[in-house]
Design a protein around this motif. Structure first.
Motif, PDB file in Angstrom:
ATOM      1  N   ASP A 471      39.796  -7.257 -15.644  1.00  0.00           N
ATOM      2  CA  ASP A 471      39.099  -8.191 -14.790  1.00  0.00           C
ATOM      3  C   ASP A 471      37.600  -7.901 -14.920  1.00  0.00           C
ATOM      4  O   ASP A 471      36.689  -8.740 -14.284  1.00  0.00           O
ATOM      5  N   ILE A 472      37.048  -6.980 -15.693  1.00  0.00           N
ATOM      6  CA  ILE A 472      35.765  -6.584 -15.902  1.00  0.00           C
ATOM      7  C   ILE A 472      34.897  -7.627 -16.282  1.00  0.00           C
ATOM      8  O   ILE A 472      33.657  -8.220 -15.916  1.00  0.00           O
ATOM      9  N   PRO A 473      35.310  -8.324 -17.691  1.00  0.00           N
ATOM     10  CA  PRO A 473      34.490  -9.390 -18.042  1.00  0.00           C
ATOM     11  C   PRO A 473      34.253 -10.534 -17.270  1.00  0.00           C
ATOM     12  O   PRO A 473      33.255 -11.362 -16.891  1.00  0.00           O
ATOM     13  N   ILE A 474      35.231 -11.005 -16.234  1.00  0.00           N
ATOM     14  CA  ILE A 474      35.457 -12.174 -15.385  1.00  0.00           C
ATOM     15  C   ILE A 474      34.482 -11.590 -14.229  1.00  0.00           C
ATOM     16  O   ILE A 474      33.692 -12.584 -13.773  1.00  0.00           O
ATOM     17  N   LEU A 475      34.614 -10.240 -13.964  1.00  0.00           N
ATOM     18  CA  LEU A 475      33.528 -10.161 -12.857  1.00  0.00           C
ATOM     19  C   LEU A 475      32.222 -10.011 -12.963  1.00  0.00           C
ATOM     20  O   LEU A 475      31.070 -10.362 -12.381  1.00  0.00           O
ATOM     21  N   TRP A 476      31.877  -9.810 -14.420  1.00  0.00           N
ATOM     22  CA  TRP A 476      30.572  -9.707 -14.840  1.00  0.00           C
ATOM     23  C   TRP A 476      29.793 -11.312 -15.088  1.00  0.00           C
ATOM     24  O   TRP A 476      28.839 -11.369 -14.964  1.00  0.00           O
ATOM     25  N   ARG A 477      30.824 -12.125 -15.224  1.00  0.00           N
ATOM     26  CA  ARG A 477      30.313 -13.587 -15.532  1.00  0.00           C
ATOM     27  C   ARG A 477      30.217 -14.104 -13.943  1.00  0.00           C
ATOM     28  O   ARG A 477      29.303 -14.904 -13.772  1.00  0.00           O
ATOM     29  N   ARG A 478      30.975 -13.373 -12.917  1.00  0.00           N
ATOM     30  CA  ARG A 478      30.884 -14.303 -11.481  1.00  0.00           C
ATOM     31  C   ARG A 478      29.936 -13.503 -10.625  1.00  0.00           C
ATOM     32  O   ARG A 478      29.118 -14.297 -10.192  1.00  0.00           O
ATOM     33  N   ASP A 479      29.717 -12.194 -10.739  1.00  0.00           N
ATOM     34  CA  ASP A 479      28.809 -11.550  -9.980  1.00  0.00           C
ATOM     35  C   ASP A 479      28.476 -10.385 -10.512  1.00  0.00           C
ATOM     36  O   ASP A 479      29.187  -9.428 -10.454  1.00  0.00           O
ATOM     37  N   LYS A 480      26.950 -10.351 -10.611  1.00  0.00           N
ATOM     38  CA  LYS A 480      26.705  -9.003 -11.341  1.00  0.00           C
ATOM     39  C   LYS A 480      26.501  -7.853 -10.113  1.00  0.00           C
ATOM     40  O   LYS A 480      26.592  -6.548 -10.778  1.00  0.00           O
ATOM     41  N   TYR A 481      26.183  -8.114  -9.188  1.00  0.00           N
ATOM     42  CA  TYR A 481      26.068  -7.220  -7.991  1.00  0.00           C
ATOM     43  C   TYR A 481      27.434  -6.407  -8.012  1.00  0.00           C
ATOM     44  O   TYR A 481      27.665  -5.201  -8.034  1.00  0.00           O
ATOM     45  N   HIS A 482      28.815  -7.124  -7.892  1.00  0.00           N
ATOM     46  CA  HIS A 482      29.936  -6.475  -7.681  1.00  0.00           C
ATOM     47  C   HIS A 482      30.396  -5.826  -8.875  1.00  0.00           C
ATOM     48  O   HIS A 482      30.994  -4.965  -9.170  1.00  0.00           O
ATOM     49  N   PHE A 483      30.003  -6.207 -10.078  1.00  0.00           N
ATOM     50  CA  PHE A 483      30.030  -5.636 -11.440  1.00  0.00           C
ATOM     51  C   PHE A 483      29.628  -4.353 -11.587  1.00  0.00           C
ATOM     52  O   PHE A 483      30.198  -3.229 -11.848  1.00  0.00           O
ATOM     53  N   VAL A 484      28.110  -4.159 -11.037  1.00  0.00           N
ATOM     54  CA  VAL A 484      27.532  -2.908 -10.601  1.00  0.00           C
ATOM     55  C   VAL A 484      28.288  -1.789  -9.843  1.00  0.00           C
ATOM     56  O   VAL A 484      28.622  -0.652 -10.199  1.00  0.00           O
ATOM     57  N   ILE A 485      28.833  -2.510  -8.655  1.00  0.00           N
ATOM     58  CA  ILE A 485      29.552  -1.633  -8.046  1.00  0.00           C
ATOM     59  C   ILE A 485      30.708  -1.021  -8.432  1.00  0.00           C
ATOM     60  O   ILE A 485      30.959   0.124  -8.317  1.00  0.00           O
ATOM     61  N   TRP A 486      31.360  -2.013  -9.054  1.00  0.00           N
ATOM     62  CA  TRP A 486      32.743  -1.413  -9.772  1.00  0.00           C
ATOM     63  C   TRP A 486      32.575  -0.581 -10.737  1.00  0.00           C
ATOM     64  O   TRP A 486      32.925   0.599 -10.897  1.00  0.00           O
ATOM     65  N   LEU A 487      31.425  -0.538 -11.447  1.00  0.00           N
ATOM     66  CA  LEU A 487      31.125   0.467 -12.662  1.00  0.00           C
ATOM     67  C   LEU A 487      30.569   1.669 -11.962  1.00  0.00           C
ATOM     68  O   LEU A 487      31.046   2.821 -12.498  1.00  0.00           O
ATOM     69  N   VAL A 488      29.969   1.804 -11.066  1.00  0.00           N
ATOM     70  CA  VAL A 488      29.270   3.024 -10.363  1.00  0.00           C
ATOM     71  C   VAL A 488      30.326   3.669  -9.807  1.00  0.00           C
ATOM     72  O   VAL A 488      30.627   4.823  -9.787  1.00  0.00           O
ATOM     73  N   THR A 489      31.168   2.980  -8.812  1.00  0.00           N
ATOM     74  CA  THR A 489      32.351   3.506  -8.413  1.00  0.00           C
ATOM     75  C   THR A 489      33.340   4.072  -9.274  1.00  0.00           C
ATOM     76  O   THR A 489      33.513   5.481  -8.987  1.00  0.00           O
ATOM     77  N   PHE A 490      33.752   3.435 -10.121  1.00  0.00           N
ATOM     78  CA  PHE A 490      34.606   4.060 -11.301  1.00  0.00           C
ATOM     79  C   PHE A 490      33.925   5.273 -12.000  1.00  0.00           C
ATOM     80  O   PHE A 490      34.742   6.468 -12.113  1.00  0.00           O
ATOM     81  N   ALA A 491      32.820   5.158 -12.336  1.00  0.00           N
ATOM     82  CA  ALA A 491      32.003   6.289 -12.948  1.00  0.00           C
ATOM     83  C   ALA A 491      32.013   7.540 -12.157  1.00  0.00           C
ATOM     84  O   ALA A 491      32.350   8.690 -12.415  1.00  0.00           O
ATOM     85  N   ALA A 492      31.685   7.274 -10.825  1.00  0.00           N
ATOM     86  CA  ALA A 492      31.465   8.473  -9.925  1.00  0.00           C
ATOM     87  C   ALA A 492      32.581   8.908  -9.725  1.00  0.00           C
ATOM     88  O   ALA A 492      32.849  10.368  -9.739  1.00  0.00           O
ATOM     89  N   VAL A 493      33.711   8.406  -9.211  1.00  0.00           N
ATOM     90  CA  VAL A 493      35.076   9.010  -8.783  1.00  0.00           C
ATOM     91  C   VAL A 493      35.619   9.417 -10.300  1.00  0.00           C
ATOM     92  O   VAL A 493      36.322  10.591 -10.017  1.00  0.00           O
ATOM     93  N   LEU A 494      35.762   8.945 -11.197  1.00  0.00           N
ATOM     94  CA  LEU A 494      36.110   9.566 -12.394  1.00  0.00           C
ATOM     95  C   LEU A 494      35.714  10.921 -12.788  1.00  0.00           C
ATOM     96  O   LEU A 494      36.406  11.847 -12.979  1.00  0.00           O
ATOM     97  N   CYS A 495      34.110  11.036 -12.843  1.00  0.00           N
ATOM     98  CA  CYS A 495      33.352  12.115 -13.258  1.00  0.00           C
ATOM     99  C   CYS A 495      33.335  13.069 -12.068  1.00  0.00           C
ATOM    100  O   CYS A 495      33.178  14.373 -12.478  1.00  0.00           O
ATOM    101  N   LEU A 496      33.184  12.613 -10.854  1.00  0.00           N
ATOM    102  CA  LEU A 496      32.880  13.698  -9.581  1.00  0.00           C
ATOM    103  C   LEU A 496      33.999  13.945  -8.723  1.00  0.00           C
ATOM    104  O   LEU A 496      33.683  14.694  -7.946  1.00  0.00           O
ATOM    105  N   GLY A 497      35.074  13.288  -8.856  1.00  0.00           N
ATOM    106  CA  GLY A 497      36.248  13.594  -8.021  1.00  0.00           C
ATOM    107  C   GLY A 497      36.043  12.623  -6.969  1.00  0.00           C
ATOM    108  O   GLY A 497      35.491  11.638  -6.709  1.00  0.00           O
ATOM    109  N   LEU A 498      37.648  12.327  -6.226  1.00  0.00           N
ATOM    110  CA  LEU A 498      37.714  11.563  -5.306  1.00  0.00           C
ATOM    111  C   LEU A 498      36.729  11.635  -3.964  1.00  0.00           C
ATOM    112  O   LEU A 498      36.610  10.766  -3.427  1.00  0.00           O
ATOM    113  N   ASP A 499      36.381  12.748  -3.700  1.00  0.00           N
ATOM    114  CA  ASP A 499      35.638  12.972  -2.706  1.00  0.00           C
ATOM    115  C   ASP A 499      34.071  12.956  -2.655  1.00  0.00           C
ATOM    116  O   ASP A 499      33.433  11.888  -2.186  1.00  0.00           O
TER     117      ASP A 499
END
Length: 821
Positions: A471-499
């Motif tokens: 759904d990432i390409p669709i999210l990029w076309r629909r709303d750039k703000y939510h795409f950035v939120i998705w990307l930052v959340t995924f990278a932060a949780v993946l690299c720094l842990g759940l907390d």
């Protein structure tokens, strides 16, 4: 039949034609409207109801309706229990309960491999049963399966390691001697500290729920939930590698821990168990083929219980044949099987574990709510976030009585319960009961199941969470703000842990939401010809700008964060800029305000020294507006570049002057905004600016040659459409008042239209109105403001148009409002 056909044709034709209506009424300002239509509450109350003290009485009453509402809120199980559809739902819940309960038995036996802290089977299964039944009573989700979460268990294990508690399970999977008194002492201390962490986590969650702090999740967008669950699913998949490869490694906890663990797993591949990997792959293929098998019950599809079939089949085979794959029997058989009773809270390490407990409480709660929100949206029901916080807190308190770990949503069990057709929490109750009975009586049979089979079930049920990558390409076309939120959340949780990742994701999301909500969006409006409809000039070709009037629509609330942008945009469109008043102008303004105050107080014949002193007079503005300088302009910075217009036959001629603000007002008088003063007009103009300091006589220039030109009239009125403004804070009110005064000083009137009554109440609280800024500037609709501006600045020869002109003239030229659509 012909009559019916004709009737249908008439009906269709009626709906195809737009409806027309005509409304004729007087122009209305807020001042007139409030005078003729009294408000139920005083404007100074701001919506608060005042009750006289003499009428106040203490009344106690009992309402069965309110009692029922409170009871259903505290015990959500009653909502579905009394409306349970036995014939439609029971077989579904039974099917889901059997699958989940059978899966929880071997999953509970595998917990010691990840935690390195063996817990007696009786304690583990009793804890799972009590937590599940507690959530059935107090939880609001219909599909959540509560249990231990492997990532949280690893976090608790690392907490014990940081406090120098000896681990009972070494990296090679061997156990120390439980008959050693020293070993047993350390073992019991570790279990006691684990129970203390779990109890403290539950208490924190319960307190947060009692203070109704679960509302925070209502501000979490679905994008963040999807990204968080996707990253959490990857963490779970990596944690299962120890069962897939049959290799025991110490899990690293810290930044980039998932990549660190992956690297060490790949280094250990030469030591991997081929049988375990083969069983894992076969189980994945079987579950993949299961997706093509559809069972229909009551006209609804139900997934084939492949997990249940796999567990039963492999259990029978593994008890008959040695599969040469690691199972939980090697460890579970050496653990003491006696029940360990609850122990008091370990207060000696309270200061060291309280921050860890708070982190576990937040992660446990958000994980539960995020998964619950996901399945609630799929099945069209809602969950109560604050009640979920109370429910998971009670579950953790129950878990601490059995020296168990922090519980949350068991994602694999929840996925199995949902896809096998579970409709209510009765499925969880059936699964917990069956798990407890079978585990206590037949638990030793399940100890022989290879770990790779269970890892395959967990990994396969995590794959749907990874589908959000699509759904990432669709999210990029629909709303750039939510795409950035998705990307930052995924990278932060993946690299720094759940907390830590959750904290960063929440902070970044709130920052984005704040920026987006306070981002000022201004639109220049024009009138659709012959209608009372106004639309953006840049969007609608039919929209036309009314001569002499500028209409700006503000599409967001006005606050300290965006007021400067509002001011900059307004001045830019008006081709002006604001410059500070010099010292002489400020002194003249202050002295004039003081003299006005003295004149007003001349009529006072008596005074009381007990009365508080009057506040100093307000300085309504500290800036003045001047024409913006261009590259070919030689005008001074203290002058206003105005254009005066005169009739020249049917055409207009222009004469450019550089004059001061005082002369500008005399040349282009504005709309009467209610400036109430006893002085003459010249003195009133001197109150705005000092002519001597504002006018540079040496810079007056006259055009020697007058050439006829087709040019519009200068702007005499600016209308602000506030129909989309929800609130205006104190700073925004002050700056808006200053802007109104600055435009008034150069002869441009500002009118405000469509302002909500709550915003006007905010203006009253913020002391917005004065002698020049009155409610006569506020109009009920945008069309009312346009009519008022045109009526005030209409020339005498334009007051009585002919019949032909009236037919061609837009409706904005009428004094009474007539809406035609």
């Amino acid at each position: 039949q012909k009559e019916n056909t004709a009737l249908d044709n008439d009906t269709v034709g009626t709906y195809r034609q737009p409806a027309a209506y005509r409304v004729q009424r007087e122009m209305q300002t807020e001042e007139h409207f409030q005078a003729y239509f009294e408000r139920k509450l005083s404007s100074t109350l701001g919506g608060a109801l005042q009750i006289p003290r003499e009428n106040r009485q203490l009344q106690c009453s009992f309402s069965w309706g309110r009692f029922r509402k409170i009871t259903l809120k505290m015990f959500p199980v009653l909502n579905w229990l009394f409306s349970y559809r036995f014939r439609e739902w029971f077989l579904r819940d039974l099917h889901a309960g059997l699958s989940v309960g059978m899966f929880q038995i071997p999953q509970g036996l595998l917990g010691i491999w990840l935690t390195r802290l063996p817990l007696p089977n009786i304690n583990g299964f009793l804890s799972a049963f009590c937590c599940s039944m507690t959530y059935v009573i107090f939880g609001t989700s219909h599909h959540i399966s509560v249990g231990s979460f492997s990532i949280l268990n690893v976090v608790v294990t690392n907490i014990l390691k940081s406090l120098n508690f000896n681990q009972t399970l070494s990296s090679n999977g061997s156990l120390d001697n439980f008959s050693d008194p020293t070993f047993m002492k350390d073992y019991m201390e570790a279990l006691t500290l684990t129970a203390s962490i779990t109890l403290l986590t539950g208490i924190i969650q319960l307190l947060l729920g009692c203070f109704c702090l679960g509302f925070v999740t209502t501000y979490v967008p679905k994008t963040l939930i999807d990204a968080y669950l996707t990253a959490a699913a990857l963490h779970v998949i990596v944690s299962q590698f120890t069962f897939i490869f049959d290799v025991m490694l110490d899990f690293y906890k810290g930044p980039l821990d998932i990549f660190y663990n992956l690297f060490h797993f790949f280094l250990a591949l030469p030591k991997a168990n081929a049988t375990s990997i083969l069983l894992f792959l076969l189980s994945m293929v079987a579950q993949r083929l299961n997706t093509s098998i559809v069972i229909t019950y009551k006209h609804s599809p139900i997934a084939f219980p492949m997990e249940l079939l796999l567990i039963i089949t492999v259990t029978i085979i593994s008890n008959r044949i040695h599969l040469h794959a690691e199972s939980s029997r090697a460890v579970v058989s050496t653990i003491p099987q006696r029940f360990l009773p609850p122990t008091p809270l370990d207060l000696s390490n309270l200061s060291k574990i309280i921050l860890h407990a708070f982190s576990l409480a937040i992660v446990s709660y958000f994980l539960l709510v995020f998964v619950g929100e996901r399945y609630a949206s799929l099945h069209n029901y809602s969950i109560a976030s604050n009640q979920e916080l109370i429910a998971v807190g009670l579950c953790n308190i129950c878990s601490s009585f059995f020296k168990s770990f922090v519980v949350s949503c068991a994602i694999s069990g929840t996925a199995i319960q949902e896809k096998t057709g579970g409709r209510t929490q009765l499925a969880a109750a059936i699964g917990a009961s069956m798990m407890l009975v079978i585990a206590l009586k037949l638990g030793h049979f399940f100890q022989m199941i290879p770990n790779g089979i269970l890892a395959a079930i967990v990994v396969f049920n995590m794959l749907p969470f990874l589908e959000k990558f699509l759904d990432i390409p669709i999210l990029w076309r629909r709303d750039k703000y939510h795409f950035v939120i998705w990307l930052v959340t995924f990278a932060a949780v993946l690299c720094l842990g759940l907390d830590v990742g959750l904290a960063i994701a929440m902070g970044f999301t709130f920052f984005i939401i704040t920026i987006r909500s306070h981002r000022m969006k201004m639109v220049v409006l024009g009138q659709i010809p012959n209608m009372n409809i106004y639309r953006s000039l840049s969007v609608y070709r039919a929209a036309r700008e009314i001569e002499g009037i500028k209409i700006f629509q503000c599409c967001s609330s006005i606050s300290f964060a965006n007021m400067n942008h509002f001011k900059t945009y307004l001045l830019h469109k008006m081709d002006m800029k604001a410059v500070p008043l010099d010292e002489s102008e400020m002194r003249a303004l202050i002295s004039l305000n003081l003299s006005d105050t003295a004149v007003e107080r001349k009529d006072l014949k008596c005074s009381c020294v007990c009365d508080p002193p009057l506040p100093p007079p307000r300085i309504p503005y500290t800036e003045k507006l001047v024409k913006r300088h261009h590259a070919d302009s030689d005008s001074s910075s203290s002058s206003v570049n105005l254009v005066h217009w005169s009739k020249y036959g049917d055409k207009l001629s222009s004469r450019t002057l550089l004059v001061g603000a005082a002369d500008a007002q005399r040349a282009s008088p504005g709309f009467n905004t209610g400036c109430r003063t006893e002085k003459n007009e010249d003195e009133g103009r001197r109150a705005c600016l000092s002519p001597g300091s504002a006018t540079d006589n040496s810079s007056v220039q006259l055009d020697r040659i007058e050439q006829p030109m087709y040019l519009p009239r200068p702007v005499h009125t600016v209308i602000l459409d506030f129909s989309m403004v929800q609130f205006v804070d104190l700073i925004g009110s002050e700056l808006l008042r200053q802007i109104i005064h600055m435009f008034h000083n150069i002869g441009v009137t500002i009118l405000i239209a469509g302002c909500h009554s709550s915003v006007i109440a905010d203006f009253e609280k913020n002391d917005f109105f004065d002698s020049c800024v009155t409610k006569e500037m506020f109009f009920l609709t945008l069309h009312d403001a346009v009519l008022a501006a045109l009526d005030k600045h209409q020339k005498p020869d334009e007051l009585e148009p002919t019949a032909e002109e009236f037919a061609e003239e837009p409706l904005a030229g009428q004094q009474k409002v007539e809406y035609l659509a």
